[in-house]
Write a protein that holds these residues in place. Structure first.
Motif, PDB file in Angstrom:
ATOM      1  N   THR A   1      39.452 -75.964 -67.861  1.00  0.00           N
ATOM      2  CA  THR A   1      38.026 -75.697 -67.946  1.00  0.00           C
ATOM      3  C   THR A   1      37.277 -76.840 -67.281  1.00  0.00           C
ATOM      4  OG1 THR A   1      37.589 -76.918 -69.973  1.00  0.00           O
ATOM      5  CG2 THR A   1      38.466 -74.693 -70.245  1.00  0.00           C
ATOM      6  N   ARG A   2      35.953 -76.707 -67.254  1.00  0.00           N
ATOM      7  CA  ARG A   2      35.141 -77.778 -66.683  1.00  0.00           C
ATOM      8  C   ARG A   2      35.325 -79.069 -67.462  1.00  0.00           C
ATOM      9  NH1 ARG A   2      30.173 -80.010 -66.759  1.00  0.00           N
ATOM     10  NH2 ARG A   2      29.620 -79.174 -68.780  1.00  0.00           N
ATOM     11  N   ARG A   3      35.715 -78.909 -68.738  1.00  0.00           N
ATOM     12  CA  ARG A   3      35.890 -80.082 -69.590  1.00  0.00           C
ATOM     13  C   ARG A   3      37.315 -80.612 -69.563  1.00  0.00           C
ATOM     14  NH1 ARG A   3      31.817 -79.994 -73.787  1.00  0.00           N
ATOM     15  NH2 ARG A   3      33.279 -81.045 -75.160  1.00  0.00           N
ATOM     16  N   GLY A   4      38.143 -80.084 -68.700  1.00  0.00           N
ATOM     17  CA  GLY A   4      39.545 -80.517 -68.662  1.00  0.00           C
ATOM     18  C   GLY A   4      40.434 -79.436 -69.258  1.00  0.00           C
TER      19      GLY A   4
ATOM     20  N   ARG B   1      40.613 -77.362 -78.663  1.00  0.00           N
ATOM     21  CA  ARG B   1      40.881 -78.790 -78.649  1.00  0.00           C
ATOM     22  C   ARG B   1      41.251 -79.225 -77.233  1.00  0.00           C
ATOM     23  NH1 ARG B   1      45.980 -81.327 -81.065  1.00  0.00           N
ATOM     24  NH2 ARG B   1      45.413 -82.714 -79.363  1.00  0.00           N
ATOM     25  N   ALA B   2      40.885 -80.444 -76.913  1.00  0.00           N
ATOM     26  CA  ALA B   2      41.242 -80.986 -75.605  1.00  0.00           C
ATOM     27  C   ALA B   2      42.738 -81.268 -75.582  1.00  0.00           C
ATOM     28  CB  ALA B   2      40.453 -82.264 -75.350  1.00  0.00           C
ATOM     29  N   VAL B   3      43.323 -81.099 -74.415  1.00  0.00           N
ATOM     30  CA  VAL B   3      44.762 -81.346 -74.259  1.00  0.00           C
ATOM     31  C   VAL B   3      44.967 -82.497 -73.279  1.00  0.00           C
ATOM     32  CG1 VAL B   3      46.962 -80.368 -73.513  1.00  0.00           C
ATOM     33  CG2 VAL B   3      45.319 -78.937 -74.728  1.00  0.00           C
ATOM     34  N   PRO B   4      45.469 -83.636 -73.744  1.00  0.00           N
ATOM     35  CA  PRO B   4      45.727 -84.742 -72.817  1.00  0.00           C
ATOM     36  C   PRO B   4      46.960 -84.464 -71.976  1.00  0.00           C
ATOM     37  CG  PRO B   4      46.470 -85.313 -75.009  1.00  0.00           C
ATOM     38  CD  PRO B   4      45.856 -83.941 -75.115  1.00  0.00           C
ATOM     39  N   ARG B   5      46.947 -84.966 -70.765  1.00  0.00           N
ATOM     40  CA  ARG B   5      48.139 -84.813 -69.923  1.00  0.00           C
ATOM     41  C   ARG B   5      49.192 -85.855 -70.287  1.00  0.00           C
ATOM     42  NH1 ARG B   5      44.004 -82.900 -67.049  1.00  0.00           N
ATOM     43  NH2 ARG B   5      44.371 -81.096 -65.701  1.00  0.00           N
TER      44      ARG B   5
ATOM     45  N   ARG C   1      51.209 -86.108 -72.643  1.00  0.00           N
ATOM     46  CA  ARG C   1      51.441 -86.430 -74.055  1.00  0.00           C
ATOM     47  C   ARG C   1      51.655 -85.138 -74.821  1.00  0.00           C
ATOM     48  NH1 ARG C   1      46.539 -89.261 -73.803  1.00  0.00           N
ATOM     49  NH2 ARG C   1      46.871 -91.182 -72.671  1.00  0.00           N
TER      50      ARG C   1
ATOM     51  N   VAL D   1      43.260 -90.467 -77.329  1.00  0.00           N
ATOM     52  CA  VAL D   1      44.677 -90.344 -76.987  1.00  0.00           C
ATOM     53  C   VAL D   1      45.216 -88.933 -77.192  1.00  0.00           C
ATOM     54  CG1 VAL D   1      46.973 -91.197 -77.584  1.00  0.00           C
ATOM     55  CG2 VAL D   1      45.059 -92.761 -77.497  1.00  0.00           C
TER      56      VAL D   1
ATOM     57  N   GLY E   1      43.442 -85.818 -78.345  1.00  0.00           N
ATOM     58  CA  GLY E   1      42.660 -84.595 -78.248  1.00  0.00           C
ATOM     59  C   GLY E   1      42.501 -83.909 -79.591  1.00  0.00           C
TER      60      GLY E   1
ATOM     61  N   ALA F   1      34.471 -87.229 -76.489  1.00  0.00           N
ATOM     62  CA  ALA F   1      34.172 -86.566 -75.222  1.00  0.00           C
ATOM     63  C   ALA F   1      35.395 -85.916 -74.584  1.00  0.00           C
ATOM     64  CB  ALA F   1      33.559 -87.562 -74.253  1.00  0.00           C
ATOM     65  N   GLY F   2      36.587 -86.391 -74.918  1.00  0.00           N
ATOM     66  CA  GLY F   2      37.767 -85.813 -74.270  1.00  0.00           C
ATOM     67  C   GLY F   2      38.979 -86.707 -74.447  1.00  0.00           C
ATOM     68  N   VAL F   3      39.914 -86.537 -73.528  1.00  0.00           N
ATOM     69  CA  VAL F   3      41.145 -87.313 -73.596  1.00  0.00           C
ATOM     70  C   VAL F   3      41.263 -88.184 -72.343  1.00  0.00           C
ATOM     71  CG1 VAL F   3      42.422 -85.793 -75.107  1.00  0.00           C
ATOM     72  CG2 VAL F   3      42.398 -85.342 -72.656  1.00  0.00           C
ATOM     73  N   ASN F   4      42.061 -89.206 -72.442  1.00  0.00           N
ATOM     74  CA  ASN F   4      42.087 -90.210 -71.366  1.00  0.00           C
ATOM     75  C   ASN F   4      43.185 -89.948 -70.349  1.00  0.00           C
ATOM     76  OD1 ASN F   4      44.187 -90.847 -73.085  1.00  0.00           O
ATOM     77  ND2 ASN F   4      44.170 -93.001 -72.516  1.00  0.00           N
ATOM     78  N   ASP F   5      43.312 -88.699 -69.917  1.00  0.00           N
ATOM     79  CA  ASP F   5      44.290 -88.466 -68.854  1.00  0.00           C
ATOM     80  C   ASP F   5      43.600 -88.638 -67.505  1.00  0.00           C
ATOM     81  OD1 ASP F   5      42.928 -86.172 -68.247  1.00  0.00           O
ATOM     82  OD2 ASP F   5      44.314 -84.854 -69.285  1.00  0.00           O
ATOM     83  N   ASP F   6      44.338 -88.339 -66.447  1.00  0.00           N
ATOM     84  CA  ASP F   6      43.797 -88.617 -65.119  1.00  0.00           C
ATOM     85  C   ASP F   6      42.558 -87.795 -64.791  1.00  0.00           C
ATOM     86  OD1 ASP F   6      45.842 -90.329 -64.830  1.00  0.00           O
ATOM     87  OD2 ASP F   6      47.131 -88.954 -63.729  1.00  0.00           O
ATOM     88  N   GLU F   7      42.458 -86.619 -65.406  1.00  0.00           N
ATOM     89  CA  GLU F   7      41.462 -85.677 -64.933  1.00  0.00           C
ATOM     90  C   GLU F   7      40.277 -85.501 -65.872  1.00  0.00           C
ATOM     91  OE1 GLU F   7      41.804 -81.086 -64.255  1.00  0.00           O
ATOM     92  OE2 GLU F   7      43.101 -82.128 -62.844  1.00  0.00           O
ATOM     93  N   SER F   8      40.536 -85.602 -67.164  1.00  0.00           N
ATOM     94  CA  SER F   8      39.516 -85.216 -68.129  1.00  0.00           C
ATOM     95  C   SER F   8      38.196 -85.963 -67.981  1.00  0.00           C
ATOM     96  CB  SER F   8      40.062 -85.386 -69.553  1.00  0.00           C
ATOM     97  OG  SER F   8      39.073 -85.133 -70.498  1.00  0.00           O
TER      98      SER F   8
ATOM     99  N   ALA G   1      36.362 -84.577 -65.100  1.00  0.00           N
ATOM    100  CA  ALA G   1      36.017 -83.175 -65.300  1.00  0.00           C
ATOM    101  C   ALA G   1      34.819 -83.039 -66.236  1.00  0.00           C
ATOM    102  CB  ALA G   1      37.212 -82.411 -65.860  1.00  0.00           C
ATOM    103  N   THR G   2      34.716 -83.953 -67.190  1.00  0.00           N
ATOM    104  CA  THR G   2      33.630 -83.836 -68.159  1.00  0.00           C
ATOM    105  C   THR G   2      32.378 -84.572 -67.724  1.00  0.00           C
ATOM    106  OG1 THR G   2      34.539 -85.705 -69.354  1.00  0.00           O
ATOM    107  CG2 THR G   2      35.155 -83.529 -70.137  1.00  0.00           C
TER     108      THR G   2
END
Lengths: 278, 422
Positions: free
Chosen positions: A84-87, A97-101, A103, B326, B328, B353-360, B363-364
């Motif tokens: 999504t636009r939010r990741g 929920r946000a999904v970190p890469r 992990r 870390v 999400g 606000a989000g997660v600390n991966d390369d893109e988030s 993207a946000t």
């Protein structure tokens, strides 16, 4: 007489009781043994062991989890993974929920990891392991397979995409050519610096095939991280050769053998392989 | 030559060889109560320890202080920068566990009276990795560096492959040699060390990052190796800084959309949506701090944000922190951010606000263009538009640069407040 009979009959058990812990300690007494035991334990018990993977594919559009879905996880709660636009986002009945890469996140009893590569996001799902893992083990340690040599600088800088140990695509930087001797024969192997995602680490690594590949060891080859010895000197310890994750589980993509890194000699060291039944 | 012995002789030999074992066992069993009662007390762990991780390129040194009052606890230090172990526990078999919970890492070591020997271990996606660990009682000596290597150096890592610019800041302190490595997005925390064999050695170990910098002056060039983890080594070369920019200036790393109000809409730690159009922020100068509790440099910048807010909130300044965490998982990330807020006494809103991966983060934050560093500080004027984006932060490890940056942030905030007539 009774005491002698008692002693002789129970001597093996007695000795075993006394000596076994010492023997076990001795087995794990070298750093290599400890490394191997730790790694085998991780493979057997970690919730994200490559043996526990049940799904692995690039993310293209929405990915739906649940019984009868694209990622058919029997008994898993319904969920949809989307960009999504939010990741990356996972939608379930309980919300988003946000999904970190890179992990793991839980989905019921399963774990999901999205590995980020230069070409795609790759989704891996890990299920609880219900059957014991039968890791094939390692060749016995062979001091002759600890090869000290020279890393000769490349003629020109070069980079290329490649699959790392865990099947994640990264950009490797050509480190040079490792030149050493095994059994009086010179070996020459191309080495790349392979970055560890999310860190400053980039290990000088070779991916090699030898006379054991396809027999006792994994057919496409094995990875060995070179240990720096100072200056241009490096150590290639074949006893530490490791299989790519595809050797444990065919869901993971396999690196292609690196051109020029096939040796005719049998290097009987490092991790073994037993073919999958399927 | 092997000779076959009669069966009876073999049994006798077996018994004879077993006799000492049986006697020893009997002795142990008969004395076990007494032995237990008289067992020497486990050696005390309390005190200062000179610790090291044995990397392929040499020992990475750090210090530890362990305490026993009120239960076992301890800290690990790189020079003056210390952090607590999340857990220190005596294990069976005269061993000790030193846990660094934030990074799923731990040191396990066997304890003798005056030494600890074991390994540091953490687990990544490719499996566990271990690095040999040793410690002995005492503290590392301070070996003062010569004047010739002190100061600011413009460096390139991987000079022969894909060069990557860094700045090295080296200074002499009462603890020896201290400094840091600055990249385009901030510094790597405090490195500490000294001189050895004609060169310098500095290290930084925080439980997750295992970094060491070794080098020597050759003519007017510093040459050396940046070590990361057990085996990773990257060469660097550095020349004395002329003052000309070597890194991209922090306020030019990220471009921002300055044509419209900067927008955000994220939940706070109680799940309430907080947006830029809320009454709280309307018509005010706002500092938006992009941060993560996992980011050491963000721990450096948080006290400055707290100070700015306390100093200027009466004049209409608002601060909002956007956390990229870390997992999400709002429950886990929320707990981490709450702990961060408690640690620094933060009384401005912190949002998930989000997660600390390369893109988030990118993207946000569609109104920002460029790689987002942690932390990134965004200054909004009273109309809500971006006036400045500062990527990264110069932490206390940078001494004068840290102080200069603090003054600059205060002055710029005052400027924006002045423009708004406040």
């Amino acid at each position: 007489m009774y005491r002698v009979t008692f002693r002789t009959r129970h001597l093996p058990a007695l000795c075993a009781t006394l000596i076994a812990p010492l023997a076990l300690r001795a087995q794990a007494s070298t750093p290599l043994d400890a490394e191997r035991a730790d790694f085998a334990q991780w493979l057997r018990t970690s919730a994200s062991s490559p043996y526990a993977a049940v799904f692995h594919q690039p993310l293209a559009g929405d990915l739906v989890f649940g019984p009868g879905a694209q990622a058919a996880l029997s008994g898993a709660p319904g969920a949809t993974l989307s960009r999504t636009r939010r990741g990356l986002e996972l939608r379930t009945d309980e919300g988003r929920r946000a999904v970190p890469r890179n992990r793991d996140i839980p989905l019921g009893a399963w774990r999901i990891r999205v590995s980020s590569s230069s070409r795609a996001d790759v989704v891996t799902v890990f299920a609880p392991m219900t059957t014991p893992v039968d890791h094939p083990g390692w060749f016995p340690y062979d001091a002759d397979l600890v090869i000290d040599g020279e890393l000769r600088r490349p003629e020109a800088p070069a980079q290329r995409p490649m699959l790392g140990l865990d099947g994640v695509e990264v950009t490797g930087t050509l480190a040079g050519t490792f030149v050493g001797r095994v059994s009086d024969a010179e070996v020459s192997l191309t080495a790349y610096r392979i970055p560890v995602p999310g860190s400053e680490e980039a290990e000088v690594t070779v991916f090699l095939r030898d006379g054991t590949s396809g027999h006792e060891t994994y057919p496409p080859g094995r990875f060995v991280v070179l240990r720096p010895l100072g200056g241009a000197r490096y150590r290639l310890d074949v006893n530490r050769a490791r299989n790519p994750f595809c050797a444990y589980n065919p869901l993971f993509p396999c690196p292609l053998p690196w051109p020029g890194n096939t040796l005719s000699a049998r290097l009987e060291g490092g991790e073994l392989y037993e073919a999958h039944e399927n | 030559m092997k000779t076959e012995r009669p069966r009876g002789a073999r049994r006798l030999a077996t018994l004879r060889s077993a006799l000492p074992l049986a006697v020893a066992l009997g002795t142990v069993l008969s004395r076990s109560d007494t032995a237990l009662a008289q067992a020497p007390a486990a050696p005390s762990l309390a005190g200062s320890w000179r610790a090291q991780l044995d990397l392929a390129g040499g020992p990475l040194r750090f210090s530890m202080e362990l305490r026993e009052e009120g239960g076992l606890s301890g800290i690990l230090c790189n020079g003056e920068a210390c952090q607590p172990y999340s857990r220190v526990e005596a294990l069976p078999g005269d061993s000790v566990l030193l846990e660094i919970g934030d990074y799923a890492a731990a040191i396990r070591a066997r304890v003798t009276r005056d030494s600890l020997v074991g390994s540091y271990r953490n687990v990544g996606n490719r499996g566990p990795r271990t690095i040999p660990f040793r410690a002995s009682r005492g503290s590392w000596p301070a070996a003062p560096p010569p004047e010739s290597i002190l100061g600011r150096w413009d460096a390139f890592f991987n000079p022969e492959g894909s060069p990557s610019p860094r700045v090295l800041e080296l200074r002499r302190t009462e603890r020896g040699l201290e400094g840091t490595i600055i990249s385009n997005t901030g510094d790597s925390g405090l490195f500490w060390g000294g001189m050895e064999n004609g060169g310098f050695v500095m290290s930084h170990f925080d439980g997750s990052f295992v970094y060491m910098l070794t080098g020597a002056l050759e003519g007017d060039t510093l040459k050396g190796i940046f070590h990361a983890g057990l085996t990773s080594q990257r060469p660097f070369v550095a020349v004395r800084s002329t003052g000309a920019p070597h890194l991209t200036p922090p306020d030019r790393l990220v471009e921002a959309d300055t044509t419209s109000a900067f927008e955000w809409a994220f939940p706070d730690l109680d799940g309430n949506l907080v947006t830029n159009s809320d009454e709280r922020f309307r018509g005010k100068v706002v500092i938006v701090e992009i941060f993560g509790t996992w980011c050491p440099t963000c721990h450096d910048s948080a006290p400055i944000m707290v100070d700015l807010y306390r100093r200027f909130r009466g004049r209409g300044l608002e601060v909002v922190g956007l956390a990229y965490e870390v997992t999400g998982d709002p429950a886990i990330d929320g707990a981490l951010v709450r702990r961060f807020a408690d640690k620094f006494g933060i009384d401005y809103p912190l949002l998930l606000a989000g997660v600390n991966d390369d893109e988030s983060p990118n993207a946000t934050q569609p109104q920002l263009d460029g790689p987002i560093a942690f932390p990134t500080t965004i200054f909004l004027d009273a109309t809500g538009k971006v006036r400045r984006v500062h990527a990264g932060f110069y932490g206390p490890a940078l001494g004068g640069m840290n102080e200069a940056l603090e003054r600059e942030l205060i002055e710029f905030t005052e400027q924006l407040l002045g423009e708004a007539g406040r």
